[in-house]
Design an enzyme around this catalytic site. Structure first.
Site, PDB file in Angstrom:
ATOM      1  CG  HIS A   1     -17.998  -4.963 -12.160  1.00 48.67           C
ATOM      2  ND1 HIS A   1     -18.823  -5.773 -11.419  1.00 48.67           N
ATOM      3  CD2 HIS A   1     -17.323  -4.213 -11.257  1.00 48.67           C
ATOM      4  CE1 HIS A   1     -18.657  -5.521 -10.144  1.00 48.67           C
ATOM      5  NE2 HIS A   1     -17.754  -4.571 -10.015  1.00 48.67           N
TER       6      HIS A   1
ATOM      7  CG  ASP B   1      -2.181   0.859   0.982  1.00 47.14           C
ATOM      8  OD1 ASP B   1      -3.266   0.285   0.737  1.00 47.14           O
ATOM      9  OD2 ASP B   1      -2.070   2.107   1.016  1.00 47.14           O
TER      10      ASP B   1
END
Ligand SMILES: NC(=O)c1ccc[n+]([C@@H]2O[C@H](COP(=O)([O-])OP(=O)(O)OC[C@H]3O[C@@H](n4cnc5c(N)ncnc54)[C@H](O)[C@@H]3O)[C@@H](O)[C@H]2O)c1
Length: 310
Positions: free
Chosen positions: A175, A32
Site C-alpha cells: 500500500h 482516542d
C-alpha cells in the site's frame, strides 16, 4: 457484534459512520487519546441515528480501554496521516509506537478480537501487530487493497465513462505509491476485459493514476482522504460480522504464499467470521510476479526500520 475503532480522527469517524449506516453492528466504541474527542464524535454520530435510521449504539472513550472489552473486531486508525508531499513510509517513526501500544491495550480487554490495521505505513504496521501480538495469522488484517481497488475501479469507470458498478478490478502489492500493482490484465467491465475498450496507453494512465490516488487527494485536501478509506474498512468489518466470505485484497501475513515469507503484503483474501479465511493464490504472469516481489522488497526496507523506531 461489538466493534472498537481506535482513533476518532477523519478515517476512524468515517468508518464508524459507514458501519452505523449499514446497521449490522450492535455497538461501536470509538477511542482516542485526545480528551473528549471520541465522546464528541460518538455523540454527533448518535444524533444522526434517527435521521439515518440505524440502531447501532455508538459511544466514545478517552483512552479507557475497559470500555472496549469483548470487542469482536478492532479497527486501528490511530496515528498521524501524511501531509502533501510526504510518503506513507515517513510516518513510521510516530505511528509504530502508537500502533504497538493501542493494539496491546485492545488485546488485553478483547482476547478474541480480529484486528484491522489501517494506520500507515499500513503493511509495516500490520507486520508490527503480528510480531507484537503473536496471534494466528487470520486475526490481523491490513486494510489498503480494498481502498486501492476501489480507486482503481473509479479510474477505470472514469476512462470508460461508465458506472463503477460495471467494473471489477483489483490492486495487490504494497500500500504505497510505488508498490501498488493494479491488475490491469484481469480488470473487466461486465466480464469483458477492459482492453476491449481502452488502449494500452489509456490503461497505463489509469494504473498510474490509481497508484498515486492517495497522494493526489492529500495534495487537494491538505491531509489524507477519509471517505473511501472509511467505506473500505466498513465493508471489511461487515464481511467479518456477517460472515460473507467476500474477497478483498488485504495485507496478510505471507508464509510461503506467492513465494514470499515473513511479510504482510496485499493479496486477495477471503474475509469471513474468522477474519482471513484463506489467501487466494492467483496465477500471476511473470511480470506481475516480478512486480509483487519488487513491492515486497520495498516493504521489507520499511519493516527493517521497525527495530530502530519501536
Ligand atoms: N490504510 C489505508 O488505506 C489508509 C487510508 C487513509 C488513512 N490511513 C492512515 O490512517 C491513519 C489515520 O488517518 P486520519 O486521517 O484519520 O488521521 P487523523 O489525524 O484525522 O486521526 C488520527 C487520530 O488518532 C488519534 N491518536 C493518536 N495517537 C493515539 C493513541 N495513542 N491512542 C488513541 N488515539 C490516538 C489522534 O488523536 C487522532 O484523532 C493515518 O496513519 C493515515 O495515514 C490509512
Amino acid at each position: 457484534m461489538k466493534v472498537t475503532i481506535v482513533g476518532a480522527g477523519a478515517v476512524g469517524a468515517s468508518c464508524a459512520e459507514y458501519i452505523a449506516i449499514k446497521d449490522f453492528a450492535s455497538e461501536i466504541v470509538i477511542v482516542d487519546i485526545k480528551e473528549n474527542f471520541a465522546e464528541g464524535k460518538a455523540m454527533d454520530l448518535m444524533q444522526t441515528a434517527s435521521l439515518n435510521g440505524f440502531d447501532t449504539l455508538i459511544t466514545g472513550s478517552t483512552n479507557d480501554y475497559s470500555k472496549t472489552a469483548n470487542s469482536d473486531i478492532a479497527v486501528i486508525t490511530s496515528g498521524i496521516p501524511r501531509k502533501p508531499g510526504m510518503t506513507r513510509e515517513e510516518l513510521i517513526g510516530i505511528n509504530a509506537g502508537i500502533v504497538k501500544s493501542v493494539t496491546e491495550s485492545i488485546l488485553e480487554h478483547s482476547p478474541n478480537a480480529i484486528f484491522i490495521v489501517v494506520s500507515n505505513p499500513m503493511d509495516t504496521m500490520a507486520y508490527l501487530t503480528h510480531k507484537e501480538l503473536g496471534l494466528a495469522k487470520n486475526r490481523i488484517i491490513g486494510m489498503g487493497g480494498a481502498l486501492d481497488s476501489a480507486r482503481f475501479k473509479y479510474r477505470l469507470a472514469e476512462a470508460l465513462e461508465c458506472p463503477a458498478s460495471d467494473i471489477d478490478a483489483m490492486v495487490i502489492g504494497g500500500h504505497s505509491d510505488t508498490g501498488m500493482i493494479p491488475l490491469t490484465r484481469l480488470a473487466v467491465r461486465n466480464s469483458i476485459p477492459v482492453s476491449a475498450f481502452l488502449t494500452e496507453e489509456q490503461i497505463k494512465a489509469v494504473a498510474e493514476a490509481t497508484k498515486v490516488g492517495g497522494a493526489t487527494l492529500t495534495k487537494m485536501l491538505g491531509t489524507s482522504a477519509w471517505y473511501a478509506p472509511g467505506a473500505a474498512v466498513s465493508s471489511m468489518v461487515q464481511a467479518i460480522a456477517c460472515d460473507h466470505k467476500k474477497m478483498f485484497a488485504c495485507s496478510a501475513l505471507l508464509e510461503g504464499e506467492y513465494g514470499l515469507d515473513d511479510i504482510c503484503l496485499g493479496v486477495p483474501c477471503i474475509i469471513g467470521k474468522n477474519g482471513i479465511e484463506s489467501i487466494v493464490q492467483l496465477d500471476l504472469s511473470d511480470a506481475e510476479k516480478e512486480n509483487l516481489h519488487n513491492s515486497a522488497d520495498a516493504v521489507r526496507v520499511v519493516n527493517n526500520l521497525l527495530e530502530s523506531v519501536s
